[in-house]
Design an enzyme around this catalytic site. Structure first.
Site, short mmCIF file in Angstrom:
data_model
loop_
_atom_site.label_atom_id
_atom_site.label_comp_id
_atom_site.label_asym_id
_atom_site.label_seq_id
_atom_site.Cartn_x
_atom_site.Cartn_y
_atom_site.Cartn_z
CB CYS A 25 -1.01 -0.02 1.14
SG CYS A 25 -2.32 1.21 0.93
CG HIS A 126 -3.86 -3.26 3.08
ND1 HIS A 126 -2.96 -2.89 4.05
CD2 HIS A 126 -4.24 -2.12 2.46
CE1 HIS A 126 -2.81 -1.59 4.03
NE2 HIS A 126 -3.57 -1.08 3.07
CD GLU A 128 -2.03 -6.00 5.46
OE1 GLU A 128 -2.45 -4.87 5.77
OE2 GLU A 128 -1.50 -6.24 4.36
#
Length: 159
Positions: A25, A126, A128
């Site tokens: 990001c 993202h 994660e």
């Protein structure tokens, strides 16, 4: 306060290092700026429909088309992924040496690589958020860990 050190680190990782790196990001944005690129500072100012955040400014899911001949596609094992997005800025002018390897349906740049740096990946989304349930996203982290272990083994055997 963050910009100076992060820009310096991005330049080092891009030019002077064989360290594995995953830019996520803001990281992708910093890498682009560190290499002389520019950003669209607020996507809603230039797009009638912003697919990169939900109406409250939080996470949104959208697809990404990844170039088949990219390291990113090789790492993730696919050229089409669903990603979790939450950004309001994005790449405008591409930084020197960067190659676009992923785009959102609205054509915004979502992934870049440096062809001379095979240990470096940069994504606008993202991974994660969904890595625990999406193997394509977990693969990004596995790649960095694997490359770091390989680098360490090579250095240990040389040393």
């Amino acid at each position: 306060e963050r910009d100076g050190p992060e820009l310096a680190l991005a330049r080092t990782l891009a030019h002077d290092s064989d360290l594995p790196a995953l830019f996520v990001c803001r990281g992708l944005q910093v890498l682009n700026v560190a290499l002389g690129g520019t950003l669209h500072t607020h996507i809603p100012d230039i797009r009638a429909k912003d697919i990169h955040r939900n109406s409250e400014g939080g996470w949104a899911m959208h697809g990404i088309a990844v170039d088949a001949d990219s390291a990113l596609a090789q790492v993730m094992g696919t050229t089409a992924v669903e990603t979790t997005s939450g950004h309001h800025q994005g790449i405008d002018r591409l930084g020197a040496g960067l190659r676009v390897v992923g785009r959102a349906p609205d054509e915004f740049i979502e992934a870049v690589e440096l062809p001379n740096r095979p240990n470096l990946l940069a994504v606008q989304w993202h991974p994660e958020v969904t890595a625990a349930t999406d193997t394509t996203q977990q693969a990004l982290f596995d790649f960095v860990v694997q490359r770091a272990a390989e680098r360490r083994a090579v250095r240990a055997s040389a040393g």
